[in-house]
Design an enzyme around this catalytic site. Structure first.
Site, PDB file in Angstrom:
ATOM      1  N   ASP A  19       4.797  -2.242  -6.045  1.00 27.97           N
ATOM      2  CA  ASP A  19       4.285  -3.591  -6.251  1.00 27.97           C
ATOM      3  C   ASP A  19       2.758  -3.560  -6.130  1.00 27.97           C
ATOM      4  O   ASP A  19       2.183  -2.611  -5.599  1.00 27.97           O
ATOM      5  CB  ASP A  19       4.911  -4.518  -5.198  1.00 27.97           C
ATOM      6  CG  ASP A  19       4.369  -5.919  -5.254  1.00 27.97           C
ATOM      7  OD1 ASP A  19       4.440  -6.540  -6.327  1.00 27.97           O
ATOM      8  OD2 ASP A  19       3.851  -6.404  -4.226  1.00 27.97           O
ATOM      9  N   ASP A  21       0.221  -6.901  -5.738  1.00 29.34           N
ATOM     10  CA  ASP A  21      -0.354  -7.878  -4.812  1.00 29.34           C
ATOM     11  C   ASP A  21       0.370  -7.830  -3.471  1.00 29.34           C
ATOM     12  O   ASP A  21       1.593  -7.962  -3.402  1.00 29.34           O
ATOM     13  CB  ASP A  21      -0.235  -9.291  -5.396  1.00 29.34           C
ATOM     14  CG  ASP A  21      -0.965  -9.425  -6.722  1.00 29.34           C
ATOM     15  OD1 ASP A  21      -2.184  -9.288  -6.728  1.00 29.34           O
ATOM     16  OD2 ASP A  21      -0.285  -9.664  -7.742  1.00 29.34           O
ATOM     17  N   ASP A 189       6.308  -5.640  -0.674  1.00 30.85           N
ATOM     18  CA  ASP A 189       5.874  -6.361   0.521  1.00 30.85           C
ATOM     19  C   ASP A 189       6.674  -7.618   0.813  1.00 30.85           C
ATOM     20  O   ASP A 189       6.344  -8.336   1.755  1.00 30.85           O
ATOM     21  CB  ASP A 189       4.394  -6.744   0.383  1.00 30.85           C
ATOM     22  CG  ASP A 189       4.174  -7.846  -0.664  1.00 30.85           C
ATOM     23  OD1 ASP A 189       4.680  -7.691  -1.799  1.00 30.85           O
ATOM     24  OD2 ASP A 189       3.516  -8.845  -0.345  1.00 30.85           O
TER      25      ASP A 189
END
Length: 236
Positions: A19, A21, A189
């Site tokens: 991922d 961001d 995240d």
């Protein structure tokens, strides 16, 4: 900083999907600045509305459309569905201009992220970046931060019909990489990453420092969590 002992040996994986961001780059500053400028292009009560990191952090992770609509509804909870659609279409045009203008200027690579990518690439893992950010924005950000050369493919939120937490982007990335989901580690995240990985059949590792909609990352039920991507110890 202590190492994170992972439940898998490195040899279990041929590739990793990462991922962007909240995992590789702290982009909250970019989002805040672009959204501030966007709201200032709209009439009251949006013009001048205070946008801060805490507010935006709860909204990011599900794509730009969700981010903008969530902010508009936060500012004016009385918006009807019809008014929201019309206002979003207006805001989206401004947001694209503003985000493109500042992309990467108010963001920073997380400590350990560059080193982790170097380690994974050196270990022979094929890497793809899968993000809900529009592909062009993601590619520009990776290039600005000197991370683009690590990735064989970048799959943005507009690359396939559905975004994470749907498994479609991960399965698409596995196809591009030529790997099986079970041999492809998802690194993210948030619960979006964990849900997408579970549905796709990918093992999942989550960082604790990212954006998980204001919830503890442990609630996402990942296979493993870590404070730093460059402090991982693979099982024997």
């Amino acid at each position: 900083m202590t190492e994170t002992l992972l439940p898998w040996p490195l040899r279990q994986f041929d590739a990793a999907i990462v991922d962007l961001d909240g995992t590789l780059v702290d982009t909250l500053g970019d989002f805040v600045e672009a959204l501030k400028r966007t709201l200032n292009d709209l009439p009251a009560p949006f013009f001048g509305f205070p946008v801060d990191h805490t507010l935006v952090e709860r909204m990011v992770g599900k794509g730009s459309e969700h981010l903008i609509k969530s902010l508009l509804k936060h500012v004016d909870a009385a918006l009807t569905a019809t008014d929201l659609i019309a206002l979003y279409e207006q805001a989206w045009g401004h947001y694209q201009v503003h985000y493109q203008a500042i992309n990467g200027q108010y963001s920073a690579v997380y400590p350990g992220a560059l080193q982790a990518l170097q380690q994974w690439q050196a270990a022979g893992l094929r890497l793809a970046c899968v993000t809900n950010k529009p592909t062009a924005f993601a590619q520009t950000l990776l290039a600005h931060k000197g991370l683009d050369h690590f990735f064989l493919h970048v799959v943005g939120g507009d690359a396939v019909a559905r975004k994470k937490p749907d498994p479609m982007p991960l399965l698409h990335a596995c196809g591009l990489l030529g790997t099986q989901p079970a041999r492809t580690l998802m690194v993210g995240d948030s619960s979006n990453d964990a849900q997408a990985a579970r549905a796709a059949g990918c093992p999942v590792l989550l960082v604790r420092y990212g954006y998980n909609h204001g919830e503890p990352v442990e609630s996402a039920a990942a296979d493993a969590t870590t404070d730093a991507l460059d402090r991982l110890r693979w099982a024997n």
